[in-house]
Structures are given as structure tokens and as C-alpha cells.
Design a protein around this motif. Structure first.
Motif, short mmCIF file in Angstrom:
data_model
loop_
_atom_site.label_atom_id
_atom_site.label_comp_id
_atom_site.label_asym_id
_atom_site.label_seq_id
_atom_site.Cartn_x
_atom_site.Cartn_y
_atom_site.Cartn_z
N ARG A 105 0.83 -1.20 0.00
CA ARG A 105 0.00 0.00 0.00
C ARG A 105 0.87 1.25 0.00
NH1 ARG A 105 -4.31 -1.83 4.70
NH2 ARG A 105 -5.64 -3.18 3.39
N ALA A 106 1.97 1.19 0.73
CA ALA A 106 2.87 2.36 0.80
C ALA A 106 3.40 2.71 -0.58
CB ALA A 106 4.02 2.08 1.76
N LEU A 107 3.61 1.70 -1.42
CA LEU A 107 4.16 1.94 -2.76
C LEU A 107 3.15 2.60 -3.70
CD1 LEU A 107 6.26 -1.30 -3.34
CD2 LEU A 107 7.13 1.02 -3.03
N THR A 108 1.90 2.70 -3.28
CA THR A 108 0.93 3.42 -4.10
C THR A 108 1.14 4.92 -4.01
OG1 THR A 108 -0.72 3.46 -2.32
CG2 THR A 108 -0.78 1.58 -3.82
N HIS A 109 1.93 5.35 -3.03
CA HIS A 109 2.29 6.76 -2.92
C HIS A 109 3.28 7.08 -4.04
CE1 HIS A 109 4.30 10.38 -1.39
NE2 HIS A 109 3.19 10.60 -0.69
N ARG A 110 2.96 8.03 -4.88
CA ARG A 110 3.75 8.33 -6.06
C ARG A 110 5.21 8.66 -5.72
NH1 ARG A 110 2.03 10.48 -11.24
NH2 ARG A 110 3.77 11.42 -12.36
N GLY A 111 5.39 9.44 -4.68
CA GLY A 111 6.75 9.83 -4.30
C GLY A 111 7.58 8.65 -3.84
N LEU A 112 7.03 7.80 -2.96
CA LEU A 112 7.78 6.64 -2.47
C LEU A 112 8.05 5.65 -3.58
CD1 LEU A 112 9.05 5.26 -0.03
CD2 LEU A 112 6.85 4.15 0.40
N PHE A 113 7.07 5.45 -4.47
CA PHE A 113 7.29 4.55 -5.61
C PHE A 113 8.42 5.06 -6.49
CE2 PHE A 113 6.55 3.30 -10.01
CZ PHE A 113 6.47 1.92 -9.88
N SER A 114 8.46 6.36 -6.71
CA SER A 114 9.51 6.96 -7.53
C SER A 114 10.88 6.75 -6.90
CB SER A 114 9.24 8.45 -7.72
OG SER A 114 10.33 9.10 -8.33
N VAL A 115 10.96 6.98 -5.59
CA VAL A 115 12.23 6.80 -4.88
C VAL A 115 12.66 5.34 -4.94
CG1 VAL A 115 13.29 6.86 -2.60
CG2 VAL A 115 11.93 8.79 -3.37
N ALA A 116 11.72 4.42 -4.74
CA ALA A 116 12.05 3.00 -4.80
C ALA A 116 12.55 2.60 -6.19
CB ALA A 116 10.83 2.17 -4.42
N ALA A 117 11.94 3.14 -7.23
CA ALA A 117 12.38 2.84 -8.59
C ALA A 117 13.77 3.39 -8.86
CB ALA A 117 11.37 3.42 -9.59
N VAL A 118 14.04 4.60 -8.38
CA VAL A 118 15.38 5.18 -8.53
C VAL A 118 16.41 4.28 -7.87
CG1 VAL A 118 16.88 7.09 -7.83
CG2 VAL A 118 14.61 7.56 -8.75
N GLY B 208 23.16 1.99 -18.60
CA GLY B 208 21.85 2.38 -19.13
C GLY B 208 20.76 2.31 -18.07
N ALA B 209 20.79 1.25 -17.24
CA ALA B 209 19.79 1.11 -16.18
C ALA B 209 19.90 2.25 -15.18
CB ALA B 209 19.96 -0.23 -15.47
N THR B 210 21.13 2.61 -14.81
CA THR B 210 21.34 3.70 -13.86
C THR B 210 20.83 5.02 -14.44
OG1 THR B 210 23.29 2.57 -12.96
CG2 THR B 210 23.05 4.92 -12.47
N ALA B 211 21.10 5.25 -15.71
CA ALA B 211 20.64 6.48 -16.35
C ALA B 211 19.11 6.57 -16.36
CB ALA B 211 21.18 6.57 -17.78
N LEU B 212 18.44 5.42 -16.46
CA LEU B 212 16.97 5.42 -16.43
C LEU B 212 16.43 5.92 -15.09
CD1 LEU B 212 16.07 2.06 -18.23
CD2 LEU B 212 15.72 4.39 -19.07
N GLY B 213 17.29 5.89 -14.08
CA GLY B 213 16.88 6.42 -12.78
C GLY B 213 16.49 7.88 -12.84
N LEU B 214 17.05 8.61 -13.79
CA LEU B 214 16.68 10.01 -13.96
C LEU B 214 15.21 10.14 -14.37
CD1 LEU B 214 19.91 11.24 -15.78
CD2 LEU B 214 19.14 11.95 -13.50
N GLY B 215 14.76 9.22 -15.21
CA GLY B 215 13.35 9.22 -15.60
C GLY B 215 12.44 8.89 -14.43
N ALA B 216 12.86 7.92 -13.61
CA ALA B 216 12.07 7.57 -12.44
C ALA B 216 12.00 8.73 -11.46
CB ALA B 216 12.66 6.33 -11.76
N LEU B 217 13.10 9.46 -11.34
CA LEU B 217 13.12 10.63 -10.45
C LEU B 217 12.18 11.70 -10.97
CD1 LEU B 217 14.66 11.69 -7.91
CD2 LEU B 217 16.22 12.83 -9.50
N ALA B 218 12.17 11.91 -12.28
CA ALA B 218 11.28 12.91 -12.87
C ALA B 218 9.81 12.52 -12.69
CB ALA B 218 11.61 13.08 -14.35
N PHE B 219 9.54 11.21 -12.71
CA PHE B 219 8.16 10.72 -12.56
C PHE B 219 7.54 11.19 -11.24
CE2 PHE B 219 5.36 7.44 -10.76
CZ PHE B 219 4.35 7.46 -11.69
N GLY B 220 8.32 11.15 -10.17
CA GLY B 220 7.78 11.54 -8.87
C GLY B 220 8.22 12.91 -8.41
N ARG B 221 8.73 13.70 -9.33
CA ARG B 221 9.34 15.00 -8.98
C ARG B 221 8.43 15.89 -8.15
NH1 ARG B 221 11.54 18.72 -7.43
NH2 ARG B 221 13.15 20.05 -8.34
#
Length: 418
Positions: free
Chosen positions: A210-223, A375-388
Motif C-alpha cells: 500500500r505504501a508503494l501506491t504513494h507516487r513519491g515513495l514509488f519513484s524513490v524505490a524505482a530510482v 543504461g539502467a542507472t541512467a533510467l533512474g533520472l526518468g524515475a526521479l522525474a516521474f515523482g518529482r
């Protein structure tokens, strides 16, 4: 006292001693996280002596992290019923038994199995320890997280050194050394850590999801997941590329760990205060991805690979400190649940990196695993932008220099909760 000293609030502000419980948890954290790095220098030795390929030997990392990540979702459920102290001690006991079992094994299969048990012990300890050290320092959440990440970095830094030096004797000695330190940590926590009551309301098994439904926490976890794919690729596959002795490999990764500790304790807090947490994380992601890409380009150059590994510790240290802090602050759930959900994604997803790196290296070329990791690490920038929009751009300043600057954003327990 001179008038100048009396008028300077920084001079008159008393130094706050770290509680004994926080020291004990930090020491145990060092021993626990040695278990990650202690394996890296001895992977080639294990492959030579027990007849395994790089991909097969890397399963020591994969089984460890897969079980650790999956078990994270039940740590809150367990600790809320047994209490924090009991959960920490059970985790340490499992790690010690698994380390001894790994040392006594005569084939890769049993060691992989024991490493899975090691991961279970780590899960029980890690998610609980982060919440416990925060609770042991009420009103100082950011400082508590800094101490925790410093202990994590110290463990990761000393793990390869201990594993490399003991690995010169035997890979079995490396496992025994880890077991000895964890046993010492168990004894220390048993004496120092006070008994804690069970939670009045036990944590639900679905709370981390349930906690991962929070957009910010999900973004941080993906990063965290994406940059850990890069991190564990370097940790598991670089020893095969370097071709050093266990001791030499241990010194390389120990240098990486020293950089990580410096960045976690010194650089990250200063950058957070001057630049902001999120911009700093974005810069660190870009620099870490670039460093791994350089390893991919210069895979056959030992000197370049060595320097890149050591320097990357600076970027990982900043990421570990700030991404963890953001994750603990951004979600409205309690610290233990946030840590469990965040760590579930970080370690559970990152578990595929060691095996995938070994397989890619065997099937294609030694440079390919590092290119994929970059490449995977660079994708972290997109995940960060998702929950910006859900992430705090800058920490709040404390009023009159008291308390935790971020305390207003997240509830903080005043005692160690069960």
C-alpha cells in the motif's frame, strides 16, 4: 566564557551524545553489511575451487538479495509481533548460522542456499534497524539516517577488505570472519538494547505494498532499484574483469567503500543543504551512470577500471544517503513500513543484476554487462522525474537550531516501537 563565544549560537549549542542503543545498532549494521562485500573478492576463488562459471558463482549475490528483498515485505509484520529487539537478534542469529554454514560447505549449491538464509537474516535486521536507530534519536531523523548510512558504508567498505585478506588464506576463512563479527554484534545488542514491547496494532502484510501506491515513495524505490542494478553489476562482475588476487580486489573495493562513507557522511548533508536533495540525486545518478559507462569502454584497462570503481563510491554514497532520506520522509506511513517497501523494491529487483551480468559477460563480451548497467542507472533520472512533484526539493530549516529539519513532514516515534 568570552562575549564572542556567548553571542555565537554555534559555540554555545551543546553537543548531543549518540545514545548507547544507536551506537550498538550502528556497530551491528557494520557487521551485517560486511556480508555484501565480503563475497566480492572471493568469487574468482570460489569459481576456481568449486568449478563454477561467473554466472553460477554470482548466484551467491542473487539468492542473497532476492530473499532479502522478498522478505522485506514481512519484516514489519514480524517485528510488530515480536518486538524490535527480538527481531534484530533473530536476524543476527540467522546471519551467523548462514555464514558458518557457507564456510563448511563443499559445493556451490549449499553455499547459494545458505546465502539465501543470510538474506533472510539481513532483511529482518535491515528494515528494523533503520526504523530503530531513527526511533533511538527522537527529533533527529536526518542525523539518525546519516549515522545509519555511514554504518552501511563502513560495512560495505570493510567487507571487501576483510574478505580479501581472509580470502588469501581461504574463502572459508572469509565467511568465518563475517560470522565472528555478527556474533559479537548479537552479544552487544543483547546487552545494550532495551526490551521493547509489541506494537499495539500489528502491521499488516499488505502495508508495504500500500505504501508503494504513494507516487513519491514509488519513484524513490524505482530510482534505488535502477542504480542498484548498476551497483551490484560492478560488485559482482568487476572482480572477474580485474583479475586481481582476493587481497588486491579487497583493497580496490575497500577504497570504493571509503569514498562511499565520506560522501554519505560529509558530502551528502552539505549538498542537501546547499543544492537540495533531489537535484543532488539527479547529478549523482548522471555521474554514476557515466562512470559505469567508462568501465564499459575501457574494460580491458585495469587502471581505468580500478579508478572508476573507487571514484563511483562517491556517487553511490550520495545516492544511498539522500535517496534513503527522501524515501523515509516522502511517505505518510511509519518509518518501518516505508523502509520495508523501499528495500523490497531495491533489493528484490536488484537481485537479477549479478546473475544477468555474469550471463551477459559469458554470452557476449565483458564490456556488455557494464554498458547495460550504465543504461539502467541512467533510467533512474526518468524515475526521479516521474515523482518529482511529490518529492521535497529542499529540506526545511530547523527553528532556532533545534530538532530535525524534516521532522514537520513526517511523524517520528519517540521510543523504539515494536
Amino acid at each position: 566564557m568570552s562575549p564572542k563565544a556567548a553571542s555565537d549560537p554555534k559555540r554555545t549549542r551543546p553537543r548531543i551524545a549518540l545514545p548507547r542503543a544507536a551506537w550498538a545498532i550502528s556497530f551491528a549494521t557494520v557487521g551485517v553489511f560486511m556480508g555484501i562485500g565480503v563475497v566480492s573478492p572471493i568469487l574468482p576463488s570460489l569459481a576456481d575451487e568449486l568449478g563454477g562459471s561467473p554466472a553460477q558463482v554470482s548466484l551467491l549475490f542473487t539468492s542473497y538479495m532476492a530473499v532479502m528483498g522478498l522478505a522485506m515485505v514481512v519484516t514489519g509484520w514480524i517485528s510488530s509481533r515480536t518486538g524490535v529487539r527480538a527481531t534484530l537478534l533473530i536476524g543476527l542469529a540467522l546471519i551467523a548460522v548462514a555464514a558458518v554454514g557457507s564456510s563448511a560447505s563443499w559445493a556451490l549449491g549449499p553455499i547459494i542456499g545458505f546465502r539465501a538464509g543470510w538474506g533472510l537474516g539481513n532483511a529482518l535486521f535491515v528494515a528494523t534497524a533503520l526504523a530503530a536507530i531513527v526511533a533511538a534519536m527522537p527529533g533527529r531523523r536526518s542525523r539518525a539516517i546519516t549515522y545509519y548510512e555511514a554504518a552501511v558504508g563502513a560495512g560495505i567498505a570493510t567487507g571487501p577488505l576483510v574478505g580479501g585478506l581472509l580470502g588469501q588464506i581461504s574463502w572459508r576463512a572469509a565467511f568465518l570472519g563475517s560470522a565472528l563479527l555478527v556474533t559479537l554484534s548479537f552479544a552487544l545488542l543483547a546487552v545494550v538494547l532495551p526490551r521493547t514491547p509489541r506494537a499495539a496494532e500489528p502491521t499488516s502484510l499488505v502495508a508495504p505494498f500500500r505504501a508503494l501506491t504513494h507516487r513519491g515513495l514509488f519513484s524513490v524505490a524505482a530510482v534505488s532499484l535502477l542504480y542498484h542494478l548498476g551497483l551490484f553489476t560492478v560488485f559482482s562482475y568487476a572482480p572477474f574483469v580485474l583479475g586481481f588476487s582476493p587481497a588486491q580486489t579487497g583493497f580496490v573495493f575497500s577504497g570504493w567503500g571509503v569514498c562511499l562513507v565520506f560522501a554519505s557522511v560529509v558530502a551528502a548533508p552539505r549538498l542537501r543543504g546547499s543544492v537540495g536533495a533531489v537535484p543532488t540525486v539527479a547529478a549523482a545518478l548522471a555521474l554514476f551512470a557515466t562512470t559505469i559507462a567508462l568501465i564499459a569502454v575501457y574494460t580491458e584497462n585495469r587502471a581505468v577500471v580500478t579508478v572508476c570503481i573507487v571514484v563511483s563510491g562517491l556517487f553511490v554514497g550520495v545516492l544511498n544517503a539522500l535517496v534513503t532520506e527522501i524515501g523515509m520522509h516522502v511517505s505518510p506511513v511509519d518509518g518501518a513500513t516505508a523502509a520495508a517497501s523501499y528495500s523490497f523494491v531495491r533489493f528484490g529487483g536488484g537481485a537479477c543484476a549479478p546473475w544477468l551480468a555474469g550471463w551477459l559477460g559469458e554470452a557476449t563480451a565483458p564490456s556488455v554487462p557494464f554498458a547495460a548497467a550504465a543504461g539502467a542507472t541512467a533510467l533512474g533520472l526518468g524515475a526521479l522525474a516521474f515523482g518529482r512533484k511529490s518529492l521535497p526539493p529542499r529540506p526545511r530549516r530547523a527553528v532556532s537550531g533545534e530538532g530535525d529539519p524534516d521532522r514537520a513532514t513526517v511523524g517520528s516515534p519517540s521510543t523504539i516501537r515494536g
